[in-house]
Design a protein around this motif. Structure first.
Motif: not given
Length: 115
Positions: A78-82
C-alpha cells in the motif's frame, strides 16, 4: 482470469478476514454452520461455494458479502496514503453513526479548504 483463479482469490480473502478476527477454521465453521474441512477447501479454492454459503460465511466473519470479493494488496504494497485511508476506515467501522456523521462533516470542511 479463469474460474479457478476466482475461487482462489475468494478463498484467500476469506482466510485473511478469518485470521484478522483471530478465528480458526474450526471456529469459523462453527459460527457459520460448516465443518472446518469445508472452510479449508473454500480457502484453498477447491470448492465452488454457493452464494448462500458465502452469505453465511460473511455473517460469521461479521462483514458484508461484498467484502469477500474485495481483493486488497498486502499492507506492505500500500502507498502511505492508502495505508492512512485504510486506518481511517477501520476506525470508522468501529464507531457509532453519530461519530461517523461528525467525521464526515470534519472531512468535508477540511477538503473545502483545498478549493
Amino acid at each position: 482470469m479463469n474460474e479457478k483463479d476466482i475461487l482462489k482469490l475468494v478463498g484467500a480473502r476469506i482466510r485473511v478476514l478469518r485470521k484478522k478476527r483471530g478465528l480458526s477454521q474450526e471456529s469459523l465453521g462453527e459460527k457459520g454452520g460448516f465443518h472446518f474441512s469445508y472452510i479449508g477447501q473454500i480457502e484453498r479454492g477447491e470448492k465452488n461455494v454457493s452464494l448462500i454459503n458465502l452469505a453465511k460465511i460473511a455473517t460469521a466473519l461479521e462483514v458484508n458479502v461484498a467484502q469477500l470479493f474485495t481483493y486488497v494488496h498486502e499492507d506492505s504494497e500500500l502507498t502511505e496514503a492508502d495505508a492512512v485511508m485504510k486506518e481511517i476506515v477501520m476506525m470508522l467501522r468501529e464507531s457509532n453513526q453519530e461519530k461517523i456523521r461528525i467525521a464526515k462533516n470534519v472531512v468535508r470542511e477540511i477538503l473545502r479548504g483545498n478549493d
